[in-house]
Enzyme design. Structure first.
Site, PDB file in Angstrom:
ATOM      1  N   HIS A 150       0.754  -1.133  -0.003  1.00  0.00           N
ATOM      2  CA  HIS A 150       0.193  -0.066  -0.004  1.00  0.00           C
ATOM      3  C   HIS A 150       0.677   1.278   0.044  1.00  0.00           C
ATOM      4  CE1 HIS A 150       0.509  -0.278   4.504  1.00  0.00           C
ATOM      5  NE2 HIS A 150       0.426   0.920   4.398  1.00  0.00           N
ATOM      6  N   ASP A 180       0.148  -7.812   1.807  1.00  0.00           N
ATOM      7  CA  ASP A 180       0.582  -6.175   1.518  1.00  0.00           C
ATOM      8  C   ASP A 180       2.126  -6.154   1.794  1.00  0.00           C
ATOM      9  OD1 ASP A 180       0.245  -3.593   1.569  1.00  0.00           O
ATOM     10  OD2 ASP A 180       0.215  -3.073   3.736  1.00  0.00           O
ATOM     11  N   SER A 259       4.904   2.800   7.819  1.00  0.00           N
ATOM     12  CA  SER A 259       4.743   1.431   7.030  1.00  0.00           C
ATOM     13  C   SER A 259       5.762   1.251   5.814  1.00  0.00           C
ATOM     14  CB  SER A 259       3.354   1.687   6.104  1.00  0.00           C
ATOM     15  OG  SER A 259       2.172   1.582   7.019  1.00  0.00           O
ATOM     16  N   GLY A 315      -7.475 -26.589   1.203  1.00  0.00           N
ATOM     17  CA  GLY A 315      -8.708 -27.009   0.883  1.00  0.00           C
ATOM     18  C   GLY A 315      -9.913 -27.359   1.624  1.00  0.00           C
TER      19      GLY A 315
END
Length: 517
Positions: A150, A180, A259, A315
């Site tokens: 981001h 991310d 970040s 799964g």
């Protein structure tokens, strides 16, 4: 084409805000010099991302007298990342009035801030505007840098500033929105590198340091402890998934701009990448979250080796076992775990004999008390990898060897996302032609060759109007949608296209983007 925004969480009035791109409208307010470098003090014209920090570990029973060694050995390995986008690119992300943090999409309506800094004219009438500010961590001496997806998402240009104030333009090597994580590269050599630590060895209560560039203040170090591991923030985000969630939670102070920065232990080893904060205001008020290096290193390795992330799938569909569910189903051997509700056809779980009603309690010996722990463990594997799954059935413990598969049910590794697989060129329609067709925008298919479009029945001259309910006006819009689909964790990767032919006939196509086994 994309909507981003932020929402106020009503539960206790608390918001989770993703932590990086401090709306860059960064304004220089002064400079102070020291013996080594000049630090530029900046103020942000708004908040667009929140969160980001790294977690670190210490030797058991060892209390640090200070953190100088860890700080001095890591600040040179953390960089500042500025992202820029043209005014045209800004419009594609919600308007040119200001900055929108793409990660705020998880939390509500867009918030725009009017930039103070004058945009640059990048030629062709497009003006370049600063879009955001974040951090990154140097992984190799030759210029590979890890950051949050981001931080760089939607940027036309990335500018990396090292701790010695040298500046480089960066290229994107690959991204993984599900975790991310993004990998970028600068053309440099002999760079300082932070050694990778073992995030799995972290213990709650251990000291950590967060290193980054909050609010544009470079080389900032804060300390805290590990507050929790394998933390999910989906509940605080009203159940909106942020992708793969298995965060390290700390109380080290992290703010917008952190970040993509480093979370390190007192030995100066990287154990996480700063990503999000938990806050009412968007600024730090108590807790922050980091992606553990166990996940980061696997994602980065996949990007470098394969060009895309290899996603293993167990799964099963499931819910977390609660005491109430355990009582209803007569489960006494465990109080928590992953209760299997359905087993997917052609999956590794089905092949291993796992059935509905089983409770998965460990993957390769690592406990799976909750969804975050399950996701964190599975994210370390690739299709074709084998591991042991421990589960409860009829109140007895069982072990099974499971071979992970991909979302298509095979052990085949994914290929790099290649836009050329569509098998055509795309051209933006001139305004005059749009008026004739009474369209506000569209992209025409040209030079059709063998590929996904031709297989779906699309013919030369077809005009794409929208894909998956998102309007497209330029070829880059189509490429962005394609990348988003291919980077998603969805089992079905399909383009649902609406468009017209030059005759005016409206047509719908479903383009399957998956590769046959």
């Amino acid at each position: 084409m994309k909507l981003y925004g932020k929402i106020t969480l009503l539960a206790c009035g608390v918001a989770v805000v993703s932590s990086a791109l401090t709306a860059l409208a960064v304004e220089k307010i002064g400079q102070a010099a020291n013996d080594e470098a000049a630090a530029t003090f900046t103020s942000a014209n708004g908040l667009h991302r929140a969160g980001g920090l790294y977690t670190v570990a210490q030797r058991p029973g060892e209390a640090p007298s200070d953190f100088t060694h860890a700080a001095e050995s890591t600040i040179n390995g953390v960089v500042s990342i500025k992202s820029y986008a043209s005014t045209r690119g800004q419009q594609a992300y919600g308007g040119s009035q200001g900055y929108i943090d793409p990660f705020e999409f998880f939390f509500g309506t867009p918030r725009r801030q009017q930039p103070r800094q004058q945009p640059r004219d990048g030629g062709n009438g497009n003006q370049e505007q600063p879009r955001g500010l974040g951090s990154g961590v140097i992984l190799s001496e030759d210029g590979y840098i890890v950051t949050n997806n981001h931080v760089i998402d939607g940027a036309d240009r990335l500018e990396v500033t090292l701790n010695d104030n040298s500046i480089y333009n960066a290229t994107v090597v690959g991204t993984d929105p599900a975790t991310d994580v993004a990998l970028i590269k600068i053309d440099a050599s002999r760079l300082p590198v932070i050694p990778i630590g073992d995030s799995d060895a972290l213990r709650v209560g251990e000291w950590v340091l967060a290193v980054g560039n909050p609010f544009g203040f470079t080389s900032t170090v804060t300390t805290g402890i590990v507050s929790a591991k394998a933390r999910s923030v989906a509940q605080a985000a009203r159940g909106r998934s942020m992708g793969i969630e298995s965060y390290i939670q700390t109380d080290a102070a992290v703010n917008p701009g952190n970040s993509g920065g480093a979370l390190v232990n007192i030995n100066g080893e990287l154990v996480g990448i700063n990503t999000a904060i938990y806050s009412e205001t968007g600024n730090y008020v108590g807790y922050s979250f980091a992606i553990p290096t166990s996940i980061v290193t696997k994602v980065v390795t996949d990007i470098k080796q394969f060009g895309t992330v290899q996603r293993a799938v167990l799964g099963v569909s499931f819910v977390e076992l609660t005491p109430q569910l355990a009582k209803e189903k007569g489960i006494t051997a465990t109080n928590d775990g992953i209760l299997v509700m359905e087993v997917v056809d052609r999956s590794g779980a089905m092949e291993a004999g796992i059935r509905e009603g089983d409770v998965i309690i460990a993957i390769n010996g690592a406990p799976t008390h909750n969804t975050a722990q399950l996701q964190g463990e599975i994210s370390k594997y690739r299709p074709g990898d084998e591991t042991e799954v421990t589960y409860i059935r009829d109140n007895k413990k069982h072990n099974a060897k499971v071979t992970f598969r991909n979302s298509q049910g095979s052990t085949k590794l994914a290929k790099q996302n290649d836009f050329t697989a569509l098998g055509c060129a795309l051209a933006e329609l001139p305004a005059e032609r749009l008026r004739e067709l009474r369209l506000s925008g569209g992209v025409q298919v040209k030079g059709l060759t063998n590929g996904k479009f031709k297989e779906a029945g699309i013919r030369e001259g077809f005009i794409i109007v929208d894909i998956n309910n998102a309007r497209v006006r330029t070829p880059s819009d189509v490429e962005e949608v394609y990348k988003a689909i291919m980077n998603s964790s969805d089992t079905d990767k399909v383009m649902f296209i609406t468009g017209i032919y030059p005759t005016g006939r409206k047509v719908y196509y479903a383009v399957d983007l998956t590769d046959p086994d």
